[in-house]
Structure formats: C-alpha cells, structure tokens
Design a protein around this motif. Structure first.
Motif, PDB file in Angstrom:
ATOM      1  N   ALA A   1      47.705  43.576  33.283  1.00  0.00           N
ATOM      2  CA  ALA A   1      47.055  42.629  34.193  1.00  0.00           C
ATOM      3  C   ALA A   1      48.027  41.523  34.560  1.00  0.00           C
ATOM      4  O   ALA A   1      48.727  40.974  33.709  1.00  0.00           O
TER       5      ALA A   1
ATOM      6  N   GLU B   1      45.500  43.642  43.009  1.00  0.00           N
ATOM      7  CA  GLU B   1      45.098  42.360  42.423  1.00  0.00           C
ATOM      8  C   GLU B   1      44.975  41.281  43.490  1.00  0.00           C
ATOM      9  O   GLU B   1      44.095  40.412  43.414  1.00  0.00           O
TER      10      GLU B   1
ATOM     11  N   ILE C   1      39.802  46.569  38.047  1.00  0.00           N
ATOM     12  CA  ILE C   1      40.461  45.308  38.414  1.00  0.00           C
ATOM     13  C   ILE C   1      39.455  44.359  39.073  1.00  0.00           C
ATOM     14  O   ILE C   1      39.413  43.161  38.758  1.00  0.00           O
TER      15      ILE C   1
ATOM     16  N   TYR D   1      42.788  36.766  34.042  1.00  0.00           N
ATOM     17  CA  TYR D   1      42.664  36.511  35.480  1.00  0.00           C
ATOM     18  C   TYR D   1      42.077  35.123  35.752  1.00  0.00           C
ATOM     19  O   TYR D   1      42.396  34.502  36.773  1.00  0.00           O
TER      20      TYR D   1
END
Length: 476
Positions: free
Chosen positions: A309, A351, A390, A450
């Motif tokens: 990530a 992303e 995601i 995130y």
C-alpha cells in the motif's frame, strides 16, 4: 408464463455494448463494438469520426442478435442509453450534418453558433440514435444537462426566452422530450435491417448514462453511493430534490421520473489513464501476458499485488485531461526511485483513482449531511479484486460489486421492464433484476496507512500547480 427478454443499449466513450436480459436481470447474450479513435481537429476539440456512434451500435447489435437463441417475438423492447454531454447536428433528413461532438469537446460547454446552413436539428447523442432507430424527433428529457435550454425543476424545455438566447438554440431546432420509462418510438424497417432488431420493437427512453448506471446498480437510500469506474470516473447517490448552490454535489436528472441523481465531482480521465498505461507498454507486454494465459490487465494486477500500500512512495495526480477553467493542469507522477516497477506504476494509478474519489465522496456526503456505509462499484475496473480491495481500504468502508457489471445496460433494461408493464414500478424492477455478487471489507492495516497518506496526497497539487502554470505557455 413463457420467457420474456429485454435489450439494453449502453454506448459509452469507448464502445457500444448490446445486452439481452431476462426479467430476472440475467444476461442471456451480449456483444460490443469498439468506437474508433477520436478525431482531434484542434486544441480542446474532440469529434467522433464519420457516423461512428451509430455504426458501432449497428455492428454490436447484429453480433448480439446473431448470438440470441430465444424467440424474437418474446423481446419486450429496447432501452437506449448513450453518454451524456455529447452533441449531434442533424440535417433535415436526420443524418449528421457534421461530426458529432464528444463530451470532451469544449464546444459542448459553449453556446451554439449557426454557421452551417445544413443543420436543421441539435440533439444529444441519445436523440440522434433514437431518430435513426425510430424516425421520431424525440428524446429523453433526462439526457440534457449543461448548455441546453432545459428546465431541470420541471423536466421540460424552458419557457424562458432567455434560455434559448443564452444557448443559441431555437426551440424549433430541438427534439420533443419524454420522461424516462416512456416509449420513444418503434424500430423502423430500415433500422431493423441495419441492426438485426425486430421491426416494430418499442424503443424506451432512459436517462443520462450515469443515472442509468446508478439505477442498474440498485443505488438507493442516503447511506449508499455508487462509484462508476468509467473514462469519466465519478460517484453518485440517490436524491429527492434539485438542490441549489452546492459545491460538491451536482444534482442531475435521475432515471426515475421526478427524482434526482446527486453526482460528485469526478476524474475526467479516470479509467482512461489505466488503459493509457496498459497501451503504452506495447504489443510486447500484451504478448507476454498472452503467453501466460492472461490479459495485459490481469498481468499488471498480478505485478501490482506484490506492491505494498502506497506503492513505496510513488503517487499519481490524474489530470490527463485538464478542466476548462484550469487548462494548465497536467498529469503528474511523483516519488520515483530505483525500487519502482510496472507494478508500482499500475498500483499508484489505481490508488490515485481511489484517493481522489475519497475526497469527492467525502465532500459530497459532508455537504449532504449523511454518513456512507457502503459503496457499490461498477464499470470494468470492478472486475479487479485488487482494485476492489484498494477502494475498500482507501474509503474505509465495504465496497460491493454486483453480478451484472454492465450496470448501464441493466438500467436500460429496467426502464423497458417498467414501460412495458413487466414490473409495476422501478422499485419492483430493481428488486427483481439487481443482484449483489460479493463484498470487500477494509483491511485494517492498509486502511490506517491510507488515512495517513491521504493528507499528503491531497496536498501535491498545491506545489505542482505552480510549476504547471509557469510552463503552460511554453508547451501550449
């Protein structure tokens, strides 16, 4: 009761798709035809070459009807959905007077100037296809947004003369309007020969493509949003009124009469950028994927799954098509070092879509005063388990995908089901025809990462915009 069928037409930016459904929303057969590359006659000018939109529908229709093994007389009708914001100029005989304008063409946001005496009618892409299928000068009211003399509150052409002056469009040059779920006309003999559709089949009005897609996903209520992963990527929610003076919510016509679709801000070239990266890898990469029994997208996803990530600091800003009020904006990739591979770039693009849409969804839900509990994902990108995960991780709430991915095609079919009386109303049709396939829950560790990355990502353009403004005149 014998089996009944419905045809859904879904023509987007890249292809025309024809799907035949049963009344439970199952796909019986389908076919598609790619649209040709755009003609770009000048800066910010984007045209469809020749009669490409109609040609693609005819080609896809013939292929689909050739696959259909049911009885043609059991087909109830055709639901027509085409992409919004396009504009077509027609001669008196209903053929194109000049190439149709893409939604990306700057002229669709400008008043019409009558410089071509052959032009008799101005219509959206749905009106043009309706006319070529039925011979009627009718269109759905719900595909008219932006630079048209439309009264959104009353679902009709405006009664204010200034609306026609401001858009440069006299009423006599515009088609008559009908509501979603109403019959536009019937397939002519000429259209039947070109498409393979049965002569006399009713053609039913839908709405703009995003609203039709939203209907086809079953996106209802104020805790659910739908994210449409298309060339233009945006989110939407069900709305009950035509809100005014909003900043992050754009009320549009719904596919259900007298309701509204709340559109978020979006990415002008969202999934287009994913395709762009795949294509620039060239035939060699495609052949490598094929040697492994995979598509190029599948191989890229496999490579990206090995990337953590955050893509080891590689971040992408998705401004491959600048907004008309900030033409200096460009796509940006920032944070490269020696670790980065194809898989990193691919994941970073995914992303970027997720992080950008997180902001747009957050802004929309905050302005509406609601809290989202799930997001339905539709479009080709939802086929990717990696991308679905995601999105769940970035949004921090479950993401859902349905059995039928081509939601606009299903939404078109739902309109036909209502128009022909197969179901009593839109709620009953959705309940019977839309089915959930699976749900992706957020990964706790990735979601936490995130959350930390989000403010960093959101601040990139504060710095890059100044460079792009300074270089704009140099390169344009």
């Amino acid at each position: 009761m014998s089996e009944k069928y419905i045809i859904g037409i879904d023509e987007g930016s890249q292809s025309a798709k024809i799907l035949i459904f049963d009344l439970k929303g199952n796909i019986i057969c389908e076919a598609k035809e790619a649209l040709r590359p755009y003609h770009l006659p000048g800066p910010e000018l984007v045209e469809h070459p020749d009669d490409d939109r109609l040609d693609a529908i005819c080609a896809a229709s013939r292929k689909c009807m050739d696959k259909f093994e049911g009885k043609k007389e059991a087909i109830l009708g055709i639901g027509l959905c085409t992409i919004r914001y396009c504009r077509a100029y027609l001669k008196a005989d209903g053929t194109l007077a000049q190439p149709a304008l893409s939604w990306m063409d700057i002229r669709v946001s400008q008043p019409y100037k009558h410089t071509n005496e052959e032009i008799k009618y101005i219509t959206a892409s749905s009106g043009y296809i309706t006319h070529r299928l039925t011979g009627e000068h009718k269109d759905t009211v719900a595909n008219y947004e932006g630079m048209w003399p439309i009264d959104v509150d009353n679902w009709s052409w405006s009664e204010d003369p200034k609306a026609y002056e401001n858009t440069g469009m006299p009423r006599e040059m515009l088609f008559d309007l009908v509501m979603p779920g109403e019959i536009l006309g019937y397939v002519t003999e000429e259209a039947a020969e070109a498409t393979g559709f049965p002569k006399g089949l009713p053609v039913v009005a839908t709405s703009n493509d995003k609203a039709v897609e939203g209907l086809g996903t079953g996106c209802m209520g104020d805790t659910t949003a739908c994210l449409s992963l298309g060339t233009y990527t945006a989110a939407m929610m069900e709305g009950k009124e035509n809100l005014k003076n909003t900043k992050a919510v754009w009320p549009k016509f719904s596919c259900v009469p007298d309701k509204y679709l709340y559109d978020s801000n979006g990415i002008r070239r969202g999934m287009w950028t994913v395709s762009w990266f795949r294509d620039i890898l060239g035939d060699g990469y495609k052949q490598l994927a094929e040697s492994k029994g995979m598509s190029a997208e599948e191989l890229l996803s496999e490579e990206a799954e090995a990337v953590p990530a955050g893509s080891n600091g590689l971040m992408v800003v998705l401004d491959w098509l600048a907004p008309v009020d900030a033409l200096y904006k460009k796509g940006v990739m920032i944070g490269f070092d020696g670790r980065h591979t194809r898989g990193h770039i691919y994941r970073a693009i995914l992303e970027a879509v997720a992080l950008t849409m997180r902001k747009h969804l957050s802004d929309m839900s905050e302005e509406l005063g609601v809290t989202l509990k799930k997001v339905i994902i539709t479009g080709g990108g939802s086929n990717s388990d990696l991308f679905m995960q995601i999105l769940a991780d970035v949004f921090g709430i479950p993401t859902v995908r349905n059995v039928v991915n081509g939601a606009a095609g299903l939404g078109s079919a739902i309109c036909v089901a209502v128009a022909t009386g197969a179901y009593a109303d839109f709620d009953e049709a959705v309940a019977n025809m839309v089915k959930i396939k699976d749900t992706f829950e957020p990964n706790t560790d990735n979601a936490a990462f995130y959350n930390k990355m989000y403010p960093v990502y959101s601040g990139i353009t504060v710095h890059t915009d100044e460079v792009l403004k300074a270089s704009y005149d140099l390169f344009n």
